[in-house]
Design a protein around this motif. Sequence first.
Motif, PDB file in Angstrom:
ATOM      1  N   UNK A 113      40.609  47.519  71.852  1.00  0.00           N
ATOM      2  CA  UNK A 113      41.340  48.561  72.222  1.00  0.00           C
ATOM      3  C   UNK A 113      42.580  48.603  73.117  1.00  0.00           C
ATOM      4  N   UNK A 114      43.458  49.233  72.805  1.00  0.00           N
ATOM      5  CA  UNK A 114      44.936  49.282  73.748  1.00  0.00           C
ATOM      6  C   UNK A 114      45.181  50.533  74.055  1.00  0.00           C
ATOM      7  N   UNK A 115      45.937  50.702  75.071  1.00  0.00           N
ATOM      8  CA  UNK A 115      46.607  51.760  75.574  1.00  0.00           C
ATOM      9  C   UNK A 115      48.194  51.744  75.674  1.00  0.00           C
ATOM     10  N   UNK A 116      49.002  52.410  75.272  1.00  0.00           N
ATOM     11  CA  UNK A 116      50.518  52.331  75.264  1.00  0.00           C
ATOM     12  C   UNK A 116      50.964  53.629  75.459  1.00  0.00           C
ATOM     13  N   UNK A 117      52.147  53.689  76.344  1.00  0.00           N
ATOM     14  CA  UNK A 117      53.113  54.882  76.273  1.00  0.00           C
ATOM     15  C   UNK A 117      54.033  54.814  75.389  1.00  0.00           C
ATOM     16  N   UNK A 118      54.244  56.217  74.784  1.00  0.00           N
ATOM     17  CA  UNK A 118      55.209  56.324  73.750  1.00  0.00           C
ATOM     18  C   UNK A 118      55.993  57.607  73.883  1.00  0.00           C
ATOM     19  N   UNK A 119      57.302  57.605  74.472  1.00  0.00           N
ATOM     20  CA  UNK A 119      57.898  58.825  74.837  1.00  0.00           C
ATOM     21  C   UNK A 119      57.050  59.818  75.848  1.00  0.00           C
ATOM     22  N   UNK A 120      56.501  60.744  75.359  1.00  0.00           N
ATOM     23  CA  UNK A 120      55.859  61.654  76.272  1.00  0.00           C
ATOM     24  C   UNK A 120      54.311  61.622  75.983  1.00  0.00           C
ATOM     25  N   UNK A 121      53.818  60.701  75.092  1.00  0.00           N
ATOM     26  CA  UNK A 121      52.662  60.487  74.553  1.00  0.00           C
ATOM     27  C   UNK A 121      51.907  59.364  75.185  1.00  0.00           C
ATOM     28  N   UNK A 122      50.717  59.342  75.305  1.00  0.00           N
ATOM     29  CA  UNK A 122      49.808  58.129  75.430  1.00  0.00           C
ATOM     30  C   UNK A 122      49.038  57.900  74.313  1.00  0.00           C
ATOM     31  N   UNK A 123      49.025  56.640  73.760  1.00  0.00           N
ATOM     32  CA  UNK A 123      48.533  56.202  72.371  1.00  0.00           C
ATOM     33  C   UNK A 123      47.362  55.508  72.753  1.00  0.00           C
ATOM     34  N   UNK A 124      46.362  55.943  72.321  1.00  0.00           N
ATOM     35  CA  UNK A 124      44.981  55.221  72.528  1.00  0.00           C
ATOM     36  C   UNK A 124      44.553  54.624  71.066  1.00  0.00           C
ATOM     37  N   UNK A 125      44.537  53.236  71.109  1.00  0.00           N
ATOM     38  CA  UNK A 125      43.970  52.610  69.697  1.00  0.00           C
ATOM     39  C   UNK A 125      42.659  51.926  69.943  1.00  0.00           C
ATOM     40  N   UNK A 126      41.821  52.143  68.908  1.00  0.00           N
ATOM     41  CA  UNK A 126      40.335  51.478  69.047  1.00  0.00           C
ATOM     42  C   UNK A 126      39.625  51.020  67.957  1.00  0.00           C
ATOM     43  N   UNK A 127      39.617  49.924  67.650  1.00  0.00           N
ATOM     44  CA  UNK A 127      38.992  49.463  66.689  1.00  0.00           C
ATOM     45  C   UNK A 127      37.418  49.084  66.749  1.00  0.00           C
ATOM     46  N   UNK A 128      36.629  49.764  65.784  1.00  0.00           N
ATOM     47  CA  UNK A 128      35.242  49.891  65.970  1.00  0.00           C
ATOM     48  C   UNK A 128      34.437  49.753  64.515  1.00  0.00           C
ATOM     49  N   UNK A 129      33.182  49.858  64.535  1.00  0.00           N
ATOM     50  CA  UNK A 129      32.540  49.802  63.247  1.00  0.00           C
ATOM     51  C   UNK A 129      32.577  51.332  62.814  1.00  0.00           C
ATOM     52  N   UNK A 130      32.438  51.395  61.355  1.00  0.00           N
ATOM     53  CA  UNK A 130      32.461  52.574  60.631  1.00  0.00           C
ATOM     54  C   UNK A 130      31.155  53.547  61.308  1.00  0.00           C
ATOM     55  N   UNK A 131      30.022  53.012  61.644  1.00  0.00           N
ATOM     56  CA  UNK A 131      28.767  53.611  61.947  1.00  0.00           C
ATOM     57  C   UNK A 131      29.224  54.421  63.458  1.00  0.00           C
ATOM     58  N   UNK A 132      30.009  53.598  64.094  1.00  0.00           N
ATOM     59  CA  UNK A 132      30.251  54.237  65.713  1.00  0.00           C
ATOM     60  C   UNK A 132      31.800  55.332  65.483  1.00  0.00           C
ATOM     61  N   UNK A 133      32.482  55.050  64.549  1.00  0.00           N
ATOM     62  CA  UNK A 133      33.730  55.774  64.427  1.00  0.00           C
ATOM     63  C   UNK A 133      33.574  57.488  64.772  1.00  0.00           C
ATOM     64  N   UNK A 134      32.594  57.808  64.119  1.00  0.00           N
ATOM     65  CA  UNK A 134      32.562  59.524  64.267  1.00  0.00           C
ATOM     66  C   UNK A 134      32.051  59.784  65.582  1.00  0.00           C
TER      67      UNK A 134
END
Length: 344
Positions: free
Chosen positions: A33-54
């Motif tokens: 996972x990672x969290x970044x600031x872009x302009x006026x938004x916070x971007x959360x990126x998460x890599x997980x398995x298909x069974x846990x994504x929902x």
Amino acid sequence: MKLRLIECYVPKGIFAGLESSVSEESLDKIIWSSVNEERNQTVIKILTTLSCAESITDELSTAYGGSNFRIFTLSPTSTYPRLLEEEKEESNETNNEDKKEKLTERFTRGEILSKMEDFSKITKEYILMLILSAIVASIGLWKNDVAIIIASMIIAPLLGPNIALSFSVSVADFELAKKSLKNLILGVSLVLIFSIFLGHIIPITPEYPQIASRMDLGLYNVLIALSAGIIGTLSVLISGISSSVVGVMIAVALIPPLVAFGLMLGAGYYLEALPIMILFIMNIVAVNFCSVLLFFVYGITPYKWWEKEKAKTFTIFTLIFWLLALLFMAGIIIYRENIINLFV
């Protein structure tokens, strides 16, 4: 191991940390996972398995649902270094968890909904494909050419509306249900109208082999229709199943009998068309019964918690309705000779 990359965009300043956004159980299943600031938004990126994504996307939606947020779910084709599944202890409890995980390793609700929305749209291409499938199937039935009939199955787009209608029941999306039903009725009507028209032109009789085979009904037709419904639903639930092959399977149950029924009506064989009409209706019932049942078994529910109970009740009533209708149609097939004699 099937993976999903989740990207969540939320207004800057309201992000309270990943630990506050998802549950502890979901945190344990995040690969990266990672969290970044872009302009006026916070971007959360998460890599997980298909069974846990929902479950993770649902938790993020709950955490930031009151804001102007947006979630994307991407399907990575590969990752490096290669991820290895952790070896699990061999115990009854672990085995039960593995079975549950395997059962729920399906496309996420959002991915399925995206497909269903495409299925429920009425486009010029959809109408053209229906007309062409009716013409090609009519020629195949007339010429007794199995290859031509298979070609009509490949281009027939009747898989989508049926599966979308069943999915709308599972998530209590009545707007999607109306669109899917409208699409299905339009598709069946167009194919039937063109088949009746072609029945006036093509010199066809009940003695034609491809017509006669669809007038000779048996309980094996129920098994074929049930198989079509199961395979068709699995194609939108599980990755790795070819949708084109599934389309042929669905078309086996829908296009040839519908076109044969229209040809018989157009040629003036009204009584002879009754068994074919029974076959088509039974196929529609069987496909929808299997679709609703599989969506229920694989845990397809609405995202909003207050709609889940309503959707469950609606699903159970729908399953009972389709089951009773299926038993009724099976009874008609068994006693069809006595029923048809009433019209003679």
